[in-house]
Design a protein around this motif. Structure first.
Motif, short mmCIF file in Angstrom:
data_model
loop_
_atom_site.label_atom_id
_atom_site.label_comp_id
_atom_site.label_asym_id
_atom_site.label_seq_id
_atom_site.Cartn_x
_atom_site.Cartn_y
_atom_site.Cartn_z
N ALA A 1 35.59 42.25 35.27
CA ALA A 1 35.86 42.55 36.41
C ALA A 1 36.88 43.70 36.55
CB ALA A 1 36.47 41.12 37.29
N GLU A 2 37.74 43.99 35.33
CA GLU A 2 38.58 45.02 35.30
C GLU A 2 37.73 46.53 35.40
OE1 GLU A 2 42.30 43.38 32.69
OE2 GLU A 2 40.65 44.37 31.85
N VAL A 3 36.56 46.40 34.83
CA VAL A 3 35.95 47.71 34.68
C VAL A 3 34.86 47.70 35.75
CG1 VAL A 3 36.58 47.94 32.26
CG2 VAL A 3 34.53 46.60 32.80
N GLY A 4 34.65 46.76 36.47
CA GLY A 4 33.66 46.57 37.64
C GLY A 4 32.40 46.12 37.45
N ILE A 5 32.29 45.44 36.39
CA ILE A 5 31.06 44.85 35.80
C ILE A 5 30.71 43.63 36.40
CG2 ILE A 5 29.43 43.96 33.86
CD1 ILE A 5 30.57 46.13 32.21
N HIS A 6 30.07 43.46 37.50
CA HIS A 6 29.79 41.93 38.30
C HIS A 6 28.46 41.51 37.90
CE1 HIS A 6 33.75 42.52 40.14
NE2 HIS A 6 33.26 43.85 40.40
N PRO A 7 28.12 40.56 37.15
CA PRO A 7 26.80 40.25 37.02
C PRO A 7 26.02 39.79 37.96
CG PRO A 7 28.34 39.23 35.55
CD PRO A 7 29.25 39.80 36.33
N ASN A 8 24.58 40.07 38.08
CA ASN A 8 23.84 39.48 39.35
C ASN A 8 23.10 38.09 39.11
OD1 ASN A 8 21.79 40.51 37.52
ND2 ASN A 8 21.52 42.32 38.64
N TRP A 9 23.42 37.78 37.62
CA TRP A 9 22.96 36.44 37.11
C TRP A 9 24.13 35.79 36.45
CZ3 TRP A 9 17.61 35.40 34.87
CH2 TRP A 9 17.12 34.17 35.00
N VAL A 10 24.54 34.50 36.78
CA VAL A 10 25.36 33.73 36.28
C VAL A 10 24.75 32.37 35.93
CG1 VAL A 10 27.83 32.91 36.03
CG2 VAL A 10 27.24 34.66 37.32
N ALA A 11 24.79 32.01 34.66
CA ALA A 11 23.96 30.60 34.19
C ALA A 11 25.07 30.06 33.39
CB ALA A 11 22.81 31.13 33.41
N GLY A 12 25.16 28.78 33.37
CA GLY A 12 25.95 28.06 32.49
C GLY A 12 25.45 26.53 32.39
N ILE A 13 26.38 25.89 31.38
CA ILE A 13 25.79 24.52 31.05
C ILE A 13 27.49 23.83 31.04
CG2 ILE A 13 25.22 23.13 29.22
CD1 ILE A 13 22.65 24.46 28.95
N GLY B 1 23.63 36.51 46.82
CA GLY B 1 23.01 37.75 46.23
C GLY B 1 22.95 37.78 44.70
N THR B 2 23.79 36.35 44.37
CA THR B 2 23.86 36.43 42.87
C THR B 2 23.10 35.26 42.30
OG1 THR B 2 26.21 37.25 42.78
CG2 THR B 2 25.58 35.77 40.78
N ALA C 1 30.16 28.06 39.03
CA ALA C 1 30.32 27.91 40.58
C ALA C 1 31.42 28.53 41.00
CB ALA C 1 30.53 26.31 40.84
N ILE C 2 32.53 28.80 40.34
CA ILE C 2 33.85 29.38 41.01
C ILE C 2 33.25 30.94 40.92
CG2 ILE C 2 36.11 29.90 40.70
CD1 ILE C 2 35.28 26.87 41.00
N ILE C 3 32.59 31.21 40.10
CA ILE C 3 32.37 32.75 39.95
C ILE C 3 31.40 33.36 41.15
CG2 ILE C 3 31.49 34.65 38.65
CD1 ILE C 3 32.49 33.32 36.25
N ALA C 4 30.40 32.42 41.18
CA ALA C 4 29.27 32.72 42.23
C ALA C 4 29.67 32.26 43.64
CB ALA C 4 27.97 32.07 41.79
N GLY C 5 30.82 31.40 43.71
CA GLY C 5 31.08 30.93 45.06
C GLY C 5 32.24 31.53 45.72
N ASN C 6 32.45 32.76 44.95
CA ASN C 6 33.64 33.63 45.47
C ASN C 6 33.15 35.31 45.68
OD1 ASN C 6 36.20 32.04 46.03
ND2 ASN C 6 35.39 31.06 44.32
N ALA C 7 33.53 35.73 46.55
CA ALA C 7 33.46 37.41 46.40
C ALA C 7 34.10 37.96 45.54
CB ALA C 7 34.16 38.10 47.72
N PRO C 8 33.41 38.83 44.83
CA PRO C 8 33.90 39.71 43.67
C PRO C 8 35.20 40.04 43.35
CG PRO C 8 31.82 40.72 44.15
CD PRO C 8 31.99 39.78 45.35
N GLU C 9 35.92 40.22 44.37
CA GLU C 9 37.40 40.63 44.45
C GLU C 9 38.25 39.36 44.39
OE1 GLU C 9 36.13 40.81 48.82
OE2 GLU C 9 35.29 41.30 46.95
N LYS C 10 37.81 38.18 44.55
CA LYS C 10 38.62 37.14 44.69
C LYS C 10 38.32 36.09 43.58
CE LYS C 10 38.93 37.02 49.67
NZ LYS C 10 38.50 36.34 51.10
N ARG C 11 37.39 36.47 42.58
CA ARG C 11 36.80 35.49 41.61
C ARG C 11 37.81 35.30 40.49
NH1 ARG C 11 30.79 38.36 40.66
NH2 ARG C 11 29.83 37.19 42.70
N VAL C 12 38.69 36.19 40.21
CA VAL C 12 39.71 35.97 39.14
C VAL C 12 40.81 34.78 39.53
CG1 VAL C 12 41.58 37.10 37.60
CG2 VAL C 12 39.23 38.28 37.74
#
Length: 411
Positions: A45-57, A175-176, A65-76
């Motif tokens: 996020a510091e360098v403005g890289i916001h993935p358009n696909w997040v996958a987890g196990i 959109g993610t 869920a936390i990353i995709a469930g928030n706007a990019p500027e609020k995720r951290v």
């Protein structure tokens, strides 16, 4: 004297978006180690890289869920709140002031090891706030239980925690692309819940992180699921196997290292067993994908020598055309490395200061990785595939440039 130029390199986020159709963040399971992934995301996020696909196990699914469930500027900030919450005991008892612990924790690895042992034991006895609590009485003997109650801990509180820190409307319509893996208890198959195909709810993420016998199976649409890490602890194959194929940059964030030292006591045996079991052969996956990529790209080149009539009419040529590709894949690996004070209980040691340690390590690793912007370039070798690891740049370079036609097709 050398002539100075006014050329300024393009920001990493612009470089990445120009090169790749898919930028994926791939998050492995690993319990309390998961705050390392949060640190990695902060660095992106510091360098403005916001993935358009997040996958987890497993814990990776909860971070997803936390990353995709928030706007990019609020995720951290949302990740910080989530981890601050679940790193508190379910039944808080203040044995010492927090500032005393922080001061002692920083003195030596011996103090850190002592605190680690204490917090691991407390997690087993008391659980973690907003995450899991022990069942009383515990399930013992041959008593008959519902599949959703057959566990040592109750995870119902996790649903409220996810709903508190993640907006599920955004997860499904923001959109993610989001997918999380879980093991079907009845069939033994690995299932991926993907917002490209269905509406995701808290239960999908909880199912991905329900590791037995600690956590119970979670019911989703009449089926019951356990932690996807029972089958594969990384969704990397799911991401790299997407169709239609797309130029892809994947940040693969692992919490277990396949490589390690030989154990010298029983605790280290347990620790090393988990490392091997849950590392899920990430490097083997990357080698397999590279090999497949070379074959697909070879088909593409061979088809250039086939007549247009054959391409249009020959069924084998049609199949070959469908299998071929000119797309390229770049996997950037970030693998958590154990610290001297950690033991076999590192995955359920939710101490607050340890969480901060994991987080800062992830942040440091991604910053060091991004200090090599050339690692994010599209691969130029015949396979159209590269893999990098900041902890093993020499060995991983061979997954970048290789040639001559993959050393005369020895691959």
């Amino acid at each position: 004297m050398a002539t100075q130029t006014n050329h300024t390199p393009a920001p990493l986020n612009e470089t990445v978006s120009q090169h790749y159709e898919t930028v994926a963040l791939v998050l492995q399971g690993g319990g309390a180690l998961g705050s390392y992934q949060a640190g990695v995301y902060e660095g992106l996020a510091e360098v403005g890289i916001h993935p358009n696909w997040v996958a987890g196990i497993s814990i990776g699914a909860l971070n997803t869920a936390i990353i995709a469930g928030n706007a990019p500027e609020k995720r951290v900030d949302a990740l910080k709140q989530f981890w601050t919450t679940i790193c508190q005991p379910a039944f808080p008892l203040h044995f010492w002031p927090a500032e005393l612990e922080t001061r002692l924790y920083g003195i030596s690895d011996s103090y850190r090891q002592a605190f680690s042992s204490f917090y691991a034991a407390r997690a087993l006895l008391d659980g973690q706030k907003g995450f899991f609590t022990p069942r009383f009485p515990p399930p013992v003997g041959p008593q008959s239980l519902k599949v959703t109650e057959a566990s040592y801990y109750d995870t119902r509180a996790l649903k409220g925690t996810l709903e508190r820190f993640a907006d599920f409307d955004r997860i499904n319509h923001g959109g993610t692309r989001v997918c999380v893996g879980a093991a079907n208890v009845a069939t033994g198959n690995l299932t991926f819940f993907d917002n490209a195909h269905l509406t995701l709810r808290p239960e999908h993420f909880m199912a991905s992180g329900s590791l037995p016998p600690g956590f119970p199976a979670v019911e989703v649409d009449g089926q019951f699921y356990w932690d996807g890490g029972l089958i594969s602890n990384t969704p990397l194959s799911e991401v790299l196997g997407q169709t239609p194929r797309r130029d892809t940059l994947a940040f693969q964030v692992d919490l277990w290292s396949a490589q390690g030292v030989l154990p010298s006591n029983m605790g280290q045996v347990d620790d090393r067993t988990k490392d091997i079991q849950y590392s899920s052969r990430t490097r083997a996956v990357t080698h397999d994908v590279r090999r497949t990529q070379l074959l697909r790209r070879t088909l593409r080149e061979v088809l250039r020598h086939v007549s247009p009539e054959a391409l249009e009419n020959d069924p084998w040529c049609k199949i070959a055309a469908q299998m071929s590709t000119d797309k390229r894949y770049n996997v950037v690996q970030l693998i958590y490395k154990d610290k001297p004070f950690e033991n076999q209980f590192k995955d359920f040691q939710f101490g607050f200061n340890t969480m901060l340690d994991h987080w800062s390590t992830g942040l440091a690793d991604i910053r060091e990785t991004l200090a090599h912007p050339e690692w994010l370039d599209l691969p130029e070798n015949e396979a159209g595939f590269a893999s990098r690891d900041v902890h093993a740049p020499t060995s991983s370079d061979r997954l970048g440039p290789k040639s001559k036609v993959e050393r005369e097709a020895g691959i």
